[in-house]
Motif scaffolding. Sequence first.
Motif, short mmCIF file in Angstrom:
data_model
loop_
_atom_site.label_atom_id
_atom_site.label_comp_id
_atom_site.label_asym_id
_atom_site.label_seq_id
_atom_site.Cartn_x
_atom_site.Cartn_y
_atom_site.Cartn_z
N ASP A 93 0.83 -1.21 0.00
CA ASP A 93 0.00 0.00 0.00
C ASP A 93 0.86 1.26 0.00
N VAL A 94 1.89 1.27 0.85
CA VAL A 94 2.78 2.43 0.92
C VAL A 94 3.46 2.66 -0.43
N SER A 95 3.86 1.57 -1.06
CA SER A 95 4.55 1.69 -2.35
C SER A 95 3.62 2.18 -3.46
N THR A 96 2.43 1.58 -3.53
CA THR A 96 1.53 1.91 -4.63
C THR A 96 0.77 3.21 -4.41
N HIS A 97 0.56 3.59 -3.14
CA HIS A 97 -0.19 4.81 -2.85
C HIS A 97 0.66 5.92 -2.26
N GLY A 98 1.97 5.75 -2.28
CA GLY A 98 2.83 6.76 -1.71
C GLY A 98 4.11 6.97 -2.49
N ILE A 99 4.89 5.91 -2.64
CA ILE A 99 6.19 6.04 -3.30
C ILE A 99 6.03 6.42 -4.77
N THR A 100 5.02 5.85 -5.43
CA THR A 100 4.83 6.18 -6.85
C THR A 100 4.53 7.66 -7.05
N SER A 101 3.70 8.22 -6.19
CA SER A 101 3.40 9.65 -6.31
C SER A 101 4.63 10.49 -5.97
N CYS A 102 5.46 10.00 -5.04
CA CYS A 102 6.72 10.69 -4.73
C CYS A 102 7.64 10.71 -5.95
N LEU A 103 7.67 9.60 -6.69
CA LEU A 103 8.48 9.55 -7.91
C LEU A 103 7.99 10.58 -8.93
N ALA A 104 6.66 10.70 -9.05
CA ALA A 104 6.10 11.69 -9.97
C ALA A 104 6.45 13.11 -9.53
N VAL A 105 6.42 13.36 -8.23
CA VAL A 105 6.78 14.68 -7.70
C VAL A 105 8.26 14.98 -7.93
N ILE A 106 9.11 13.96 -7.83
CA ILE A 106 10.53 14.14 -8.13
C ILE A 106 10.71 14.62 -9.57
N GLU A 107 9.99 14.00 -10.50
CA GLU A 107 10.04 14.44 -11.90
C GLU A 107 9.58 15.88 -12.03
N LEU A 108 8.53 16.25 -11.31
CA LEU A 108 8.02 17.62 -11.35
C LEU A 108 9.06 18.61 -10.82
N LEU A 109 9.68 18.30 -9.70
CA LEU A 109 10.58 19.23 -9.04
C LEU A 109 11.93 19.37 -9.74
N LEU A 110 12.44 18.28 -10.31
CA LEU A 110 13.79 18.30 -10.86
C LEU A 110 13.84 18.62 -12.34
N SER A 111 12.76 18.41 -13.04
CA SER A 111 12.77 18.67 -14.49
C SER A 111 12.43 20.14 -14.77
N ARG A 112 12.42 20.47 -16.06
CA ARG A 112 11.95 21.79 -16.49
C ARG A 112 10.61 21.69 -17.21
N THR A 113 9.98 20.55 -17.11
CA THR A 113 8.76 20.31 -17.88
C THR A 113 7.73 21.41 -17.64
N PRO A 114 7.23 22.06 -18.69
CA PRO A 114 6.27 23.15 -18.51
C PRO A 114 4.94 22.64 -17.95
N VAL A 115 4.31 23.46 -17.14
CA VAL A 115 2.96 23.17 -16.64
C VAL A 115 2.08 24.36 -17.03
N ARG A 116 1.15 24.13 -17.90
CA ARG A 116 0.24 25.19 -18.35
C ARG A 116 -1.15 24.91 -17.81
N PHE A 117 -1.75 25.93 -17.25
CA PHE A 117 -3.04 25.71 -16.59
C PHE A 117 -4.11 25.26 -17.58
N MET A 118 -3.97 25.66 -18.83
CA MET A 118 -4.96 25.28 -19.84
C MET A 118 -4.96 23.77 -20.12
N HIS A 119 -3.92 23.07 -19.68
CA HIS A 119 -3.86 21.63 -19.87
C HIS A 119 -4.60 20.87 -18.76
N LEU A 120 -5.30 21.58 -17.92
CA LEU A 120 -6.09 20.96 -16.85
C LEU A 120 -7.05 19.91 -17.38
#
Length: 270
Positions: free
Chosen positions: A148-175
């Motif tokens: 549960d911790v892995s599937t409902h916690g660590i995976t989202s942490c990995l996604a946040v790592i990509e968000l924080l370390l990359s330069r990937t643009p985030v545009r609000f219109m892509h909501l």
Amino acid sequence: MVKFYRKSVPLSALWVSSNERLSDFYASSWQRGESPIPMLVIRILCAGMALAILSWSLAEAPTPYWLIYLTNWGLLLVASLFLCSLIMSSMAIYNRSYETKKLPWYASLYWAVFNVSVTISIMITALYWLLLYNAKVREVETRAFWLDVSTHGITSCLAVIELLLSRTPVRFMHLYQPLSLGLWYAVFSCIYYVAGGTDANGKHFIYEILDWSQSKRAGIIVVASMAGLIIVYAFIWAIALCRDKVSTLLVRTTSHDLPPAPPDRHTGIV
């Protein structure tokens, strides 16, 4: 880079087909220059962890019911995110001379998967630990708890790592992209119920909280979840905005990238 448009927006900008710099998709926010190597290394490590968690989940529940759960959709999304990011980084090593704003297909694919997977994975984590987790059931099941911790916690942490370390643009219109997947899952769960589908235990719902035999309550949950997705995406947009502002100010300063001025030919002073 984050863009927020206050004026009219062309329809083409609603899709993920153009951006000012291709390097926004393979360079790190916390590096000078545009080498794809730092993010490639990070993405290899994260991809390994994401695929390991996905494999563990499949090994624990090797049944067709695995595909009906939103958590497992999230696992597939995060694994897809890092596979797409590896393609992006690998292609950047071989072809970095892209002068047009129109993105190659692999950059557009990565961007769309990024928008959806980061938002959905964070939302899944919030929904599970706030609404679905039962401590009394899990306290004697150590293996299940760590899954549960892995599937409902660590995976989202990995996604946040990509968000924080990359330069990937985030545009609000892509909501609309993560919202579309959230609505599709709601529709899928309703169709699954109407068709007589059951969960792995034979119950006529996928999640008890989304039991369509109580359609009013299920509808409220769907509407609340869509509102939650909007909040989560706004939070991601704000994080990306702060990431770019801070990294540009402290790390990605253009003054360091300028060639040195030639010395004055009369005085020799630079």
